[in-house]
Design a protein around this motif. Structure first.
Motif, PDB file in Angstrom:
ATOM      1  N   GLU A 165       0.811  -1.221   0.000  1.00  0.00           N
ATOM      2  CA  GLU A 165       0.000   0.000   0.000  1.00  0.00           C
ATOM      3  C   GLU A 165       0.838   1.263   0.000  1.00  0.00           C
ATOM      4  O   GLU A 165       0.558   2.212  -0.727  1.00  0.00           O
ATOM      5  CB  GLU A 165      -0.914  -0.020   1.233  1.00  0.00           C
ATOM      6  N   LEU A 172      -2.581   6.253   1.954  1.00  0.00           N
ATOM      7  CA  LEU A 172      -3.878   6.316   1.261  1.00  0.00           C
ATOM      8  C   LEU A 172      -4.273   4.942   0.737  1.00  0.00           C
ATOM      9  O   LEU A 172      -3.449   4.253   0.129  1.00  0.00           O
ATOM     10  CB  LEU A 172      -3.807   7.296   0.078  1.00  0.00           C
ATOM     11  N   PRO A 173      -5.535   4.555   0.926  1.00  0.00           N
ATOM     12  CA  PRO A 173      -5.942   3.184   0.551  1.00  0.00           C
ATOM     13  C   PRO A 173      -6.162   3.017  -0.955  1.00  0.00           C
ATOM     14  O   PRO A 173      -7.249   2.702  -1.393  1.00  0.00           O
ATOM     15  CB  PRO A 173      -7.240   3.000   1.344  1.00  0.00           C
ATOM     16  N   SER A 177      -7.887  -0.521  -2.440  1.00  0.00           N
ATOM     17  CA  SER A 177      -9.121  -0.267  -3.186  1.00  0.00           C
ATOM     18  C   SER A 177      -9.041  -0.856  -4.584  1.00  0.00           C
ATOM     19  O   SER A 177     -10.019  -1.422  -5.090  1.00  0.00           O
ATOM     20  CB  SER A 177      -9.379   1.243  -3.267  1.00  0.00           C
ATOM     21  N   ILE A 352      -9.904   9.012  -4.458  1.00  0.00           N
ATOM     22  CA  ILE A 352      -9.287   8.846  -3.140  1.00  0.00           C
ATOM     23  C   ILE A 352      -8.278   9.974  -2.972  1.00  0.00           C
ATOM     24  O   ILE A 352      -7.412  10.154  -3.829  1.00  0.00           O
ATOM     25  CB  ILE A 352      -8.599   7.474  -3.018  1.00  0.00           C
ATOM     26  N   GLY A 365       0.365   2.946   6.921  1.00  0.00           N
ATOM     27  CA  GLY A 365      -0.021   2.100   5.788  1.00  0.00           C
ATOM     28  C   GLY A 365       0.663   0.742   5.833  1.00  0.00           C
ATOM     29  O   GLY A 365       0.047  -0.290   5.558  1.00  0.00           O
TER      30      GLY A 365
ATOM     31  N   GLU B 165     -18.908  -4.006   3.497  1.00  0.00           N
ATOM     32  CA  GLU B 165     -18.575  -2.799   2.738  1.00  0.00           C
ATOM     33  C   GLU B 165     -19.796  -2.144   2.122  1.00  0.00           C
ATOM     34  O   GLU B 165     -19.945  -0.922   2.160  1.00  0.00           O
ATOM     35  CB  GLU B 165     -17.579  -3.167   1.628  1.00  0.00           C
ATOM     36  N   PRO B 173     -14.890   2.059  -1.145  1.00  0.00           N
ATOM     37  CA  PRO B 173     -14.071   1.373  -0.123  1.00  0.00           C
ATOM     38  C   PRO B 173     -13.976   2.153   1.184  1.00  0.00           C
ATOM     39  O   PRO B 173     -12.899   2.546   1.599  1.00  0.00           O
ATOM     40  CB  PRO B 173     -12.710   1.249  -0.815  1.00  0.00           C
ATOM     41  N   SER B 177     -11.311   0.878   4.184  1.00  0.00           N
ATOM     42  CA  SER B 177     -10.326   1.902   4.526  1.00  0.00           C
ATOM     43  C   SER B 177     -10.346   2.203   6.017  1.00  0.00           C
ATOM     44  O   SER B 177      -9.296   2.387   6.639  1.00  0.00           O
ATOM     45  CB  SER B 177     -10.607   3.181   3.733  1.00  0.00           C
ATOM     46  N   ARG B 180      -8.518  -0.430   7.895  1.00  0.00           N
ATOM     47  CA  ARG B 180      -7.066  -0.230   7.795  1.00  0.00           C
ATOM     48  C   ARG B 180      -6.606   0.836   8.796  1.00  0.00           C
ATOM     49  O   ARG B 180      -5.599   0.661   9.482  1.00  0.00           O
ATOM     50  CB  ARG B 180      -6.666   0.194   6.373  1.00  0.00           C
ATOM     51  N   LEU B 350      -8.832  12.420   4.912  1.00  0.00           N
ATOM     52  CA  LEU B 350      -8.843  11.394   3.871  1.00  0.00           C
ATOM     53  C   LEU B 350     -10.232  11.427   3.249  1.00  0.00           C
ATOM     54  O   LEU B 350     -11.235  11.343   3.960  1.00  0.00           O
ATOM     55  CB  LEU B 350      -8.577  10.024   4.497  1.00  0.00           C
ATOM     56  N   ILE B 352     -12.939   9.927   0.380  1.00  0.00           N
ATOM     57  CA  ILE B 352     -13.317   8.858  -0.553  1.00  0.00           C
ATOM     58  C   ILE B 352     -14.630   9.272  -1.192  1.00  0.00           C
ATOM     59  O   ILE B 352     -15.590   9.586  -0.495  1.00  0.00           O
ATOM     60  CB  ILE B 352     -13.470   7.514   0.179  1.00  0.00           C
TER      61      ILE B 352
END
Lengths: 378, 378
Positions: A165, A172-173, A177, A352, A365, B165, B173, B177, B180, B350, B352
Motif C-alpha cells: 500500500e 492512502l488506501p 481499493s 481517493i 499504511g 462494505e 471502499p 479503509s 485499515r 482522507l 473517498i
C-alpha cells in the motif's frame, strides 16, 4: 492470540515510525487478537536479532531504544541493549545470509512477514528468497516492484502474501481499493493521479501566478522537496508509482516504456551542474515557458497538474491541462489524489484523496498491510 | 484452487447482480486461484439448494436462470431447472431450519460465506446461527447491523469473519479503509459524510435556487428516490449508515440516540397522508424555509449538505452549512463522499468519493468482500 513474526529491513524514517507504531498499538492489536513479534531489524550496516528467532523477540524496550538510536542517525551497533546480552548483531557482510536463514526457518513454520522500509534495490535477493520460502512480503520500498518484469513476477507470485500500500500515496488506501475493484471483476479503464506532494504543491502555486523558480526555491526552504529538488522535478518518483499501479492492473510495463516529462532539460541535470547552480542561476530560464503554459491552460478553463495517466497499454507522466472544476483541478497544496475510472465508476470516477507523504502516514499504511495478512498466520 | 462455498439470502436487486458477477468473473477468479461455489440461494418465499450441499452446487446455468427469473419479479419456485431434477426447493416455513442445518454442516468443515443481500430484519437469527457455527458473514443488508447492541456484538464476534462494505456508500471502499486506519492505530477524530445519493442530488439542486418541492418531484420522476420520497427525506437511511460507521469505531450507539433531522415535519408523515398528497399539495409549504436557509448559507460562503457527523460520542444526521470550497461543498449530483479526520489526516481529511448507489456497484462491493475472506478457506 494470533502471532505475526515481523522482520524489518530499513529502520530509518518510515521503519522507525513503524516500530513506534507497533509498540504503541499493543493494546489495540490485543483487542483484535493479534500480536506482532518483531524478530529482526536491520539497517544498511547491521542486523539485530534475538538469540533464538523461533522463541524470542526484540522486546518493546529494545524496539524503543532502536527508535531513539535511529532518530539520532546512529547505527544499530550502538544500541545499549547489546551490552546486557541476549541479542546478536551481524555486520553487513553476514547480514544477508543470516536473513535468508531466518526466512527459511520461519517461512514454513510460524510464518514470517518480511517488511521492506528501505529505499534501495539491495533488498531484492532477500525478498525473492523470502517469497520462495513462503514468507509474506510487505513493501514501502518502490524499487523492487519497479525492477524487471522477472523480479516483479517473482515478488507477486503468491498475490495474497504480498502487500505494498505505502508504495503509492503513502497510507492512502489506493492499492487496497484497486485490489477490491480487480477481484470484483470491475474493469479499470483509466487511472489519473497526482502522486507527488511536492509537484502538487508546485503546480497549485504556479496557478497563483508565481514563477517556477520562486515556487521551487520556496518548496525547498519549506522542506517539501528532496535535498536536490531535481529528484522531484524529474518525475521519476511519479513514474515509479505509475508503473506499480499499471502492473497491478496486469499491464506488462517497464520503466523504459513510460513517457516521462521532466520539468528541467537534460543540460540542467544533476551530473552537469550543482544544486546551487541549478536553483540560483539556471531554473529562472524555465519560468517563461511554464508561465505561458499556465496562461494557456487558464484561457481554456483549465489548470496544470503533474499527473500520471494509465490508459490501455499507455503509461504517461507529465503536465496535463485539467478542468478547474474536476477533483484534480480543485486539488490544492500537497495532498495526493487518485481518480479511478471503471464500469462502476464510469462518468464520475472513484476518487481517493489525502496526505500522500510523511513517515507517520507511510508507516501507518505498512502496519495496516501487516495486520491485513493476519489470516495467513497461526 | 481455493473454494469458497457461498449461500445467498436475497436474490432480487443486489443479489441478482451478485450472481451475474460471480458467473462473469469465473476466469478472473480462476487467475486469482479462487472458485466461488454457490450452494444455496433464497428469496423471501423459497430456498433452492443442490441435493448434496457438501459436494454439489448451483451451476452457472442455474445461476443465470435465477437472474432471469428474478429480473421478471418471479419466485425461485418458477425455475425451469427444477424440472430436470437435482435440486431441492424449500418453502418459507422450512427455509430457516434448512439454512441453519447447512450453516452447521459447512461452517466447521469446508467453511461457508453467508451473504445477506436482503433488506429485512428477518435474516438476523440465521446470521447469528451462522456466526456461531464459524461461518463467514457478508452483508449488503444494513438492518442486522443497526439492530440492538446485543445483535451487533454477536454479529461481529469474529471481526475477521465479517464484511459489510456495501452497507455504506455501496461499493466505495469506506469500511475497508476504516478497518485499515483502525488496525494501524491511527485514531479517528471525526467522520463527515454525504451518504445518500438522493439527498446529495436534492441539496446540490437547491443550491441553484430551485424550490425543494420542484427538486423532489424531479428526483422522483428521474427514479432517484424511493417510491415514497419521504423514505429518503426522513434521513433514516443516512442514520443507519452513520450508526454502522460509529459502531465500527467502537462507539456503543443505538438508533434512538442519533439526532436525525427529517426534511418534512411529522404531520406530513406516511401514516398521515398519501405520497400524492405530500408531493402535490403539502411539500410546497416547506419551500420557503429551505430557500431561506440556502440564502443564509450562501451569504456565509457556504452551501447546505445533508450529512452525518460522527465526533466523540455524538452521531448527528441532518442539514449542515459547509464551506463551498471543501470537498463536501464541491460535491455535485448523486455521488457519495466520506471525509475521515484522524492523526494522519488531521488538517486535510482522507476523502473517498464516488457513486454510492446502484445494484451493479453494490454487488461489486459484496463480491470484493467475499474474495477478501479467501484466506479463511481451505
Amino acid at each position: 492470540m494470533k502471532k505475526i513474526p515481523v522482520f524489518l529491513m530499513g529502520c530509518g524514517g518510515v521503519g522507525r515510525y513503524l516500530l513506534q507504531h507497533i509498540v504503541s498499538c499493543r493494546s489495540i492489536h490485543s483487542k483484535l487478537g493479534v500480536y506482532l513479534r518483531v524478530i529482526g531489524v536491520c539497517d544498511s550496516k547491521s542486523l539485530l536479532v534475538p538469540m533464538d528467532v523461533l522463541k524470542e523477540e526484540l522486546n518493546d524496550e529494545v524496539l524503543s531504544e532502536i527508535c531513539i538510536v535511529k532518530s539520532t542517525g546512529s547505527s544499530l551497533s550502538k544500541l545499549g541493549a547489546l551490552e546486557k546480552g541476549g541479542y546478536q548483531v551481524f555486520n553487513d557482510s553476514e547480514s544477508r545470509k543470516v536473513t535468508e536463514e531466518i526466512a527459511e526457518r520461519l517461512g514454513k513454520s510460524t510464518g514470517l512477514a518480511v517488511v521492506d522500509c528501505s529505499a534501495t534495490m539491495d533488498t531484492i535477493e532477500v525478498l525473492m528468497k523470502a517469497v520462495d520460502e513462503g514468507c509474506c512480503v510487505v513493501l514501502a520500498n518502490k524499487k523492487p516492484l519497479t525492477s524487471t518484469m522477472e523480479h516483479y513476477d517473482k515478488l507477486v507470485l503468491h498475490p495474497r502474501h504480498v502487500r505494498h500500500e505505502s508504495t503509492v500515496g503513502a497510507g492512502l488506501p489506493v492499492i487496497a481499493s484497486m485490489n477490491r475493484i480487480i477481484s470484483s471483476g470491475d474493469p479499470v479503464h483509466k487511472i489519473v493521479g497526482s502522486l507527488s506532494g511536492t509537484l502538487g504543491y508546485v503546480m497549485s502555486e504556479l496557478e497563483d501566478g508565481k514563477p517556477l523558480s520562486q515556487v521551487v526555491r520556496a518548496a525547498k526552504t519549506l522542506g517539501y522537496t528532496e535535498p536536490d529538488p531535481r529528484d522531484d522535478l524529474s518525475g521519476m518518483d511519479v513514474a515509479r508509482k505509475a508503473l506499480i499501479l499499471a502492473r497491478l492492473l496486469g499491464k506488462r510495463v517497464v520503466m523504459d516504456s513510460i513517457k516521462i516529462e521532466s520539468l528541467y532539460p537534460e543540460e540542467m541535470g544533476p551530473g552537469l551542474m550543482s544544486v546551487d547552480d541549478f536553483l540560483n542561476n539556471e531554473i529562472v530560464n524555465l519560468d517563461q515557458n511554464i508561465e505561458d503554459r499556465v496562461k494557456r491552460a487558464s484561457s481554456n478553463g483549465c489548470v496544470l497538474r503533474y499527473v500520471c495517466v494509465i490508459e490501455g497499454s499507455s503509461v504517461q507522466v507529465g503536465i496535463r491541462e485539467v478542468s478547474k472544476d474536476s477533483p484534480l483541478g480543485r486539488l490544492r497544496g500537497s495532498d495526493n489524489i487518485v481518480e479511478i475510472y471503471s464500469r462502476c465508476y464510469k462518468e464520475q470516477p472513484l476518487v481517493i484523496q489525502g496526505a500522500g507523504a510523511g513517515n507517520d502516514t507511510t508507516a501507518a499504511g505498512v502496519l495496516a498491510d501487516i495486520l491485513d495478512l493476519q489470516d495467513l498466520f497461526p
